[in-house]
Scaffold this active site. Structure first.
Site, mmCIF file in Angstrom:
data_model
loop_
_atom_site.group_PDB
_atom_site.id
_atom_site.type_symbol
_atom_site.label_atom_id
_atom_site.label_comp_id
_atom_site.label_asym_id
_atom_site.label_seq_id
_atom_site.Cartn_x
_atom_site.Cartn_y
_atom_site.Cartn_z
ATOM 1 N N GLY A 151 0.801 -1.211 0.000
ATOM 2 C CA GLY A 151 0.000 0.000 0.000
ATOM 3 C C GLY A 151 0.838 1.267 0.000
ATOM 4 O O GLY A 151 2.064 1.240 0.098
ATOM 5 N N ASP A 204 7.292 4.363 -10.514
ATOM 6 C CA ASP A 204 8.194 4.148 -9.372
ATOM 7 C C ASP A 204 9.654 4.109 -9.809
ATOM 8 O O ASP A 204 10.181 3.061 -10.166
ATOM 9 C CB ASP A 204 7.808 2.899 -8.590
ATOM 10 C CG ASP A 204 6.473 3.060 -7.881
ATOM 11 O OD1 ASP A 204 6.194 4.186 -7.428
ATOM 12 O OD2 ASP A 204 5.711 2.087 -7.786
ATOM 13 N N ASP A 219 4.195 -4.831 -7.464
ATOM 14 C CA ASP A 219 3.564 -3.595 -7.001
ATOM 15 C C ASP A 219 4.098 -2.375 -7.734
ATOM 16 O O ASP A 219 3.549 -1.278 -7.583
ATOM 17 C CB ASP A 219 3.732 -3.425 -5.487
ATOM 18 C CG ASP A 219 5.184 -3.473 -5.049
ATOM 19 O OD1 ASP A 219 5.797 -4.542 -5.182
ATOM 20 O OD2 ASP A 219 5.714 -2.441 -4.581
#
Length: 505
Positions: free
Chosen positions: A102, A274, A264
């Protein structure tokens, strides 16, 4: 399949608001996120605003540059229409599954619709703790903020699907990492923040109801054409496979190494996301690794297509309960879809490589010609970016090998390959200038070289930002020669090489 209801009942847009939020993800069930307020910054100061991107998003850059705008960009003020949330997701990290990750230092402010009608997320990175922070402070050091701003905007200028950077702000506070560092907040823009790990979060919990809600939402947001397919969820999966195959090929064509390609960090919208320990290669080597935490080279340059395929296999596993009728049939459908990744990647890769080599026609042996050049570059420590840029001039002049030869430790290694390359060029009827023009459009002269990024970060940490701003401006035009900035195209001098990059968390 009907459209996802969340889009039909999104928040109404206030045309008079400085940021016209139109949120849909925050209308999903609360299992998808935590409602949270950003942490405040002690003395926020604007570092940079991306004016062109702001205008695309129908946001007045002058507002973002005002004290009121800086307050929003730093998290000190929640703008009208914003519904801040931290998104839940899981993920495989270096092959090991973590059921809850998360947004531990990022907060989604909401969504906006741009001038072309496309929906984007606005997210603050470095905006404080959430329930997903796992012991972290939720803050970002200035260095990672600068790195992501530079590299994400460079990727966009290169034409590679990517998240974007709208603004960077200094918080006026320090964060403790390996040493005390100035803090910053990045405003990231993305077509969404839906990850393979988002689907894994619900699949791992056996929450098929919310998994279906998520898939329907993703289809509506990214691949609405899948709604009308006989099996919408397989069509959705096929579209994600194709998008990520193209993305992996684009990375490999510019020497980009993501560095931490966990599930992720794999966006189902097909964008690069990212940028923690990312890097561009200087001298080419297929096994190049920069990330300090990738000790075994799992995410080395040459491994990236296979890793993306592995991540897509994990994605398929989450969709099996939704695909086809019965587990066996769903597995068969998923296997057929993932089997196409190799060809889709290879097609995108060799098509791009042909352009870099000045080849307009598809002929047998082209892939082998490309592979042989790369092998010779690796053996001779040839700079990846400069080699392909110099080839543009060599293609325009039958006697123009000198620029490329100078990049090889053993120039004769290039000569042997160049003879076969020129023979292949002779099989096509194309003017030298047309060939050169096409090659220049595929081979940048400027990339965000690691030593330049590090120099900009070091100066910024000392309170000097000229190198950061100038580097961003140069990289906005990567295919133009810009002779006044020629030094930015050069590889690092001895002693300037960056051997490792860090996540910055």
């Amino acid at each position: 399949m009907p459209p996802s209801a969340e889009f039909a009942r999104s928040t109404s847009t206030n045309e008079a608001a400085p940021i016209r939020f139109d949120n849909t993800y925050a209308r999903l069930p609360e299992a998808f996120y935590q409602r949270v307020e950003p942490a405040t910054a002690a003395a926020p100061r604007l570092l940079r605003v991306n004016d062109a991107l702001a205008r695309q998003l129908r946001i007045d850059p002058q507002f973002l540059e005002s004290p009121e705008g800086v307050a929003v960009l730093s998290g000190n003020v929640i703008a009208p229409g914003s519904e801040p949330i931290a998104q839940a997701y899981a993920g495989h990290q270096f092959g090991d599954f973590v059921p809850q990750l998360g947004d531990g230092r990022a907060i989604l402010l909401g969504e906006v619709v741009d001038v072309a009608g496309k929906r984007y997320d606005l997210q603050l990175k470095g905006s404080g703790r959430t329930r997903f922070s796992r012991g972290g402070d939720g803050r970002a050091a200035l260095g990672p903020v600068i790195r992501e701003y530079i590299v994400s905007e460079a990727m966009a200028a290169l034409g590679i699907p990517t998240t974007r950077s709208l603004a960077a702000v200094l918080t006026g506070e320090n964060v403790m990492r390996e040493r005390v560092l100035p803090g910053g907040v990045l405003t990231r823009v993305a077509s969404s923040h839906l990850r393979v790990g988002t689907f894994q979060y619900f699949a791992a919990r056996g929450d098929i109801e919310n998994l279906r809600v998520l898939a329907d939402y993703a289809i509506e947001r990214h691949y609405p054409e899948a709604r009308s397919a006989e099996d919408p969820y397989r069509a959705f999966y096929d579209a994600v496979v194709a998008a990520l195959a193209r993305l992996a090929a684009r990375w490999m064509l510019v020497g980009f190494i993501h560095g931490v390609l966990n599930t992720d960090n794999t966006a189902i919208g097909g964008e690069t996301i990212d940028y923690g320990p990312c890097a561009f290669m200087d001298a080419y080597h297929p096994d190049k690794v920069f990330s300090s935490i990738d000790q075994f080279g799992r995410y080395a340059f040459a491994n990236q297509p296979a890793v993306i395929r592995w991540n897509l296999t994990r994605f398929a596993e989450t969709l099996l309960p939704l695909m086809a009728d019965g587990t066996d049939k769903a597995i068969e459908a998923a296997n057929a879809s993932i089997a196409r990744f190799k060809d889709q990647y290879q097609d995108a890769y060799i098509r791009g490589f042909r352009q870099k080599l000045g080849l307009a026609l598809e002929m047998e042996g082209d892939l082998e010609l490309a592979a042989d050049l790369l092998a010779r570059m690796a053996e001779n420590q040839a700079d990846f970016t400069l080699t392909f840029r110099a080839l543009c001039e060599a293609a325009a002049d039958p006697k123009g090998n000198a620029g490329v030869r100078a990049l090889f430790a053993n120039p004769s290694a290039f000569d042997e390959w160049a003879a076969r390359w020129r023979e292949r060029l002779s099989l096509e009827e194309r003017s030298a200038e047309a060939r050169r023009t096409a090659m220049l459009a595929a081979s940048p002269v400027f990339i965000p070289r690691n030593h330049r990024i590090e120099a900009a970060i070091q100066d910024a940490e000392a309170g000097h930002f000229d190198k950061f701003h100038e580097l961003v401006e140069v990289l906005a035009h990567p295919y133009d020669d810009q002779p006044q900035f020629a030094d930015y195209g050069k590889p690092p001098a001895p002693g300037e090489e960056v051997q490792q990059t860090f996540c910055g968390t």
